[in-house]
Design a protein around this motif. Sequence first.
Motif, PDB file in Angstrom:
ATOM      1  N   ASP A 161      55.216  17.264   6.848  1.00  0.00           N
ATOM      2  CA  ASP A 161      54.496  16.513   5.817  1.00  0.00           C
ATOM      3  C   ASP A 161      54.533  15.019   6.101  1.00  0.00           C
ATOM      4  OD1 ASP A 161      53.680  18.721   4.393  1.00  0.00           O
ATOM      5  OD2 ASP A 161      55.374  18.658   2.999  1.00  0.00           O
ATOM      6  N   LYS A 162      55.645  14.538   6.626  1.00  0.00           N
ATOM      7  CA  LYS A 162      55.757  13.127   6.987  1.00  0.00           C
ATOM      8  C   LYS A 162      54.772  12.793   8.110  1.00  0.00           C
ATOM      9  CE  LYS A 162      58.237   9.427   6.240  1.00  0.00           C
ATOM     10  NZ  LYS A 162      58.065   8.706   4.993  1.00  0.00           N
ATOM     11  N   ASN A 177      51.934  14.212   8.570  1.00  0.00           N
ATOM     12  CA  ASN A 177      50.582  14.230   8.006  1.00  0.00           C
ATOM     13  C   ASN A 177      50.209  12.903   7.362  1.00  0.00           C
ATOM     14  OD1 ASN A 177      49.906  16.828   8.766  1.00  0.00           O
ATOM     15  ND2 ASN A 177      50.780  17.734   6.919  1.00  0.00           N
ATOM     16  N   GLU A 178      51.174  12.034   7.095  1.00  0.00           N
ATOM     17  CA  GLU A 178      50.899  10.728   6.509  1.00  0.00           C
ATOM     18  C   GLU A 178      50.331   9.747   7.533  1.00  0.00           C
ATOM     19  OE1 GLU A 178      54.507   9.349   4.734  1.00  0.00           O
ATOM     20  OE2 GLU A 178      54.654  11.065   3.371  1.00  0.00           O
ATOM     21  N   LEU A 179      50.445  10.044   8.816  1.00  0.00           N
ATOM     22  CA  LEU A 179      49.962   9.135   9.855  1.00  0.00           C
ATOM     23  C   LEU A 179      48.442   9.075   9.860  1.00  0.00           C
ATOM     24  CD1 LEU A 179      52.287  10.129  12.815  1.00  0.00           C
ATOM     25  CD2 LEU A 179      52.388   8.040  11.464  1.00  0.00           C
ATOM     26  N   ASP A 180      47.921   7.886  10.126  1.00  0.00           N
ATOM     27  CA  ASP A 180      46.485   7.701  10.242  1.00  0.00           C
ATOM     28  C   ASP A 180      46.079   7.981  11.690  1.00  0.00           C
ATOM     29  OD1 ASP A 180      43.841   7.033   9.865  1.00  0.00           O
ATOM     30  OD2 ASP A 180      44.213   4.876  10.097  1.00  0.00           O
ATOM     31  N   THR A 181      45.334   9.040  11.896  1.00  0.00           N
ATOM     32  CA  THR A 181      44.928   9.428  13.251  1.00  0.00           C
ATOM     33  C   THR A 181      43.408   9.415  13.391  1.00  0.00           C
ATOM     34  OG1 THR A 181      44.943  11.751  12.612  1.00  0.00           O
ATOM     35  CG2 THR A 181      46.960  10.873  13.612  1.00  0.00           C
ATOM     36  N   THR A 238      59.277  19.319   5.538  1.00  0.00           N
ATOM     37  CA  THR A 238      59.294  17.927   5.096  1.00  0.00           C
ATOM     38  C   THR A 238      58.920  17.004   6.244  1.00  0.00           C
ATOM     39  OG1 THR A 238      61.006  18.445   3.474  1.00  0.00           O
ATOM     40  CG2 THR A 238      60.724  16.128   4.044  1.00  0.00           C
TER      41      THR A 238
END
Length: 96
Positions: free
Chosen positions: A39-40, A42-46, A36
């Motif tokens: 997955d959190k 993976n939400e970041l804009d990189t 989890t």
Amino acid sequence: MKIDTATVDKLADLAKLEFDTEGKESIVKDLNRILTFIDKLNELDTTNVEPLIYMSDETNILREDEIRHDISQQDALKNGPKHDSDYFKMPKVIDK
């Protein structure tokens, strides 16, 4: 991806671990919490972030290797309990 007891059983078999029922349930919860969290992330804009290759900008300054003869072969052989004129003598450990 969701971790279940079958996945934990497979991982435990691969890692040669054994868990009781309570331990297995605890591992399932922990692994699901880790997934989890990932997955959190993976939400970041990189999109404009360069990959990090090194943790710091400092470089390691190495000295040139110098050949020095601090101890002679004969002096080194004196430190071993058994030796002949050129080598240390050791018990045989590999049978052919």
